[in-house]
Design an enzyme around this catalytic site. Structure first.
Site, short mmCIF file in Angstrom:
data_model
loop_
_atom_site.label_atom_id
_atom_site.label_comp_id
_atom_site.label_asym_id
_atom_site.label_seq_id
_atom_site.Cartn_x
_atom_site.Cartn_y
_atom_site.Cartn_z
N GLY A 114 4.01 -0.14 4.27
CA GLY A 114 3.29 -1.12 3.48
C GLY A 114 3.18 -0.62 2.05
O GLY A 114 3.33 0.58 1.79
N GLN A 155 -0.49 0.14 -6.40
CA GLN A 155 0.15 1.45 -6.19
C GLN A 155 1.35 1.66 -7.12
O GLN A 155 1.79 2.80 -7.31
CB GLN A 155 0.62 1.60 -4.74
CG GLN A 155 -0.53 1.69 -3.73
CD GLN A 155 -0.01 1.87 -2.33
OE1 GLN A 155 0.31 0.92 -1.65
NE2 GLN A 155 0.08 3.12 -1.87
N CYS A 158 -1.12 7.38 3.30
CA CYS A 158 -0.97 6.48 2.15
C CYS A 158 -0.01 7.12 1.16
O CYS A 158 -0.12 8.32 0.87
CB CYS A 158 -2.33 6.27 1.49
SG CYS A 158 -2.28 5.16 0.07
N LEU A 159 0.89 6.32 0.64
CA LEU A 159 1.86 6.85 -0.33
C LEU A 159 1.16 7.33 -1.60
O LEU A 159 1.72 8.15 -2.34
CB LEU A 159 2.90 5.77 -0.66
CG LEU A 159 3.82 5.37 0.52
CD1 LEU A 159 4.62 4.12 0.18
CD2 LEU A 159 4.74 6.53 0.90
N HIS A 170 -5.46 -2.01 5.25
CA HIS A 170 -5.22 -0.88 4.32
C HIS A 170 -4.67 -1.42 2.99
O HIS A 170 -5.11 -0.99 1.91
CB HIS A 170 -4.25 0.10 5.00
CG HIS A 170 -3.77 1.23 4.16
ND1 HIS A 170 -4.04 2.56 4.46
CD2 HIS A 170 -3.01 1.27 3.03
CE1 HIS A 170 -3.47 3.33 3.56
NE2 HIS A 170 -2.83 2.59 2.68
N GLU A 171 -3.73 -2.37 3.06
CA GLU A 171 -3.13 -2.91 1.83
C GLU A 171 -4.13 -3.77 1.05
O GLU A 171 -4.20 -3.71 -0.18
CB GLU A 171 -1.87 -3.73 2.14
CG GLU A 171 -0.75 -3.00 2.87
CD GLU A 171 -0.43 -1.63 2.34
OE1 GLU A 171 -0.69 -1.35 1.16
OE2 GLU A 171 0.07 -0.79 3.12
N HIS A 199 -6.40 -1.75 -0.97
CA HIS A 199 -5.82 -1.32 -2.26
C HIS A 199 -6.09 -2.35 -3.35
O HIS A 199 -6.29 -1.99 -4.52
CB HIS A 199 -4.31 -1.15 -2.13
CG HIS A 199 -3.85 0.19 -1.62
ND1 HIS A 199 -4.14 1.37 -2.26
CD2 HIS A 199 -3.09 0.53 -0.55
CE1 HIS A 199 -3.58 2.38 -1.59
NE2 HIS A 199 -2.94 1.90 -0.55
O1 GNR Z 1 3.35 4.10 5.09
C1 GNR Z 1 2.17 3.93 5.39
N1 GNR Z 1 1.76 4.19 6.65
C2 GNR Z 1 0.52 3.84 7.15
C3 GNR Z 1 0.13 4.37 8.38
C4 GNR Z 1 -1.09 4.06 8.93
C5 GNR Z 1 -1.93 3.18 8.26
C6 GNR Z 1 -1.55 2.64 7.04
C7 GNR Z 1 -0.33 2.97 6.49
S1 GNR Z 1 0.14 2.27 4.98
C8 GNR Z 1 1.19 3.52 4.36
C9 GNR Z 1 1.86 3.08 3.06
C10 GNR Z 1 0.81 2.82 2.01
O2 GNR Z 1 0.27 3.68 1.37
N2 GNR Z 1 0.43 1.58 1.84
O3 GNR Z 1 -0.53 1.28 0.96
NI NI Z 2 -1.81 3.02 0.90
#
Ligand code: GNR
Ligand code: NI
Length: 176
Positions: free
Chosen positions: A46, A51, A94-95, A136-137, A140
């Protein structure tokens, strides 16, 4: 398509509330496509526009496994319209928080309303990892990182390490 640099915490641009798009036009579609390419290369499942330094309410996801055909999702102005009473715990990464992982509890299932690639209003219901990833997205877009959902102690340990890594990278770049 183009790859975009991914911001890492701590960064004030990751703490800002992103602005809704007026409509999904060619510019927003280009952003979605660039974000997907960036996400696939990273690799991640995601990515949210903040980001990559863009303060717009746009997210992309693809939870297909490596051996499966790609299944990209592109959402603008996503809104959570229903959450389950039940929670689920997943290990999140999270990246923008590289190399740190922690368990986070969130509603196990969600219903999301959004604008699709054609600017049409749609709704999806999700459970499992997709439900977690959508939340999660969307976090952000509101300037919230998964580490903000941990205890202050765990968050501060991770933030200190991220800041240290950032300072080391700046120093390395200056001496190179
Ligand atoms: O790549 C991602 N893996 C992930 C694993 C578990 C819960 C959420 C994520 S999102 C993350 C990529 C990212 O930072 N998205 O904002
Ligand atoms: Ni993230």
């Amino acid at each position: 398509m183009a790859r975009l640099p991914i911001l890492t915490a701590p960064d004030p641009r990751l703490k800002a509330k992103a602005k809704p798009v007026e409509r999904v036009d060619d510019g927003v579609r280009q952003l979605m496509d660039d974000m997907l390419e960036t996400m696939y290369v990273a690799p991640g499942i995601g990515l949210a526009a903040p980001q990559v330094g863009v303060s717009k309410r746009v997210i992309v996801l693809d939870l297909a496994k490596e051996e499966e055909p790609r299944a990209p999702l592109k959402l603008a102005n996503p809104e959570i319209v229903w959450v389950s009473d039940e929670d689920a715990v997943f290990e999140e990464g999270c990246l923008s928080v590289p190399e740190h992982y922690a368990e986070v509890a969130r509603p196990a299932a969600v219903r999301i309303r959004y604008l699709d690639y054609e600017n049409e209003i749609r709704e999806i219901e999700a459970s499992g990892l997709l439900a977690t990833c959508l939340q999660h997205e969307i976090d952000h877009l509101d300037g919230v990182l998964f580490i903000d959902r941990l205890t202050a102690l765990k968050r501060n340990i991770i933030l200190r390490k991220l800041l240290k890594a950032k300072k080391a990278a700046v120093k390395e770049a200056a001496s190179a």
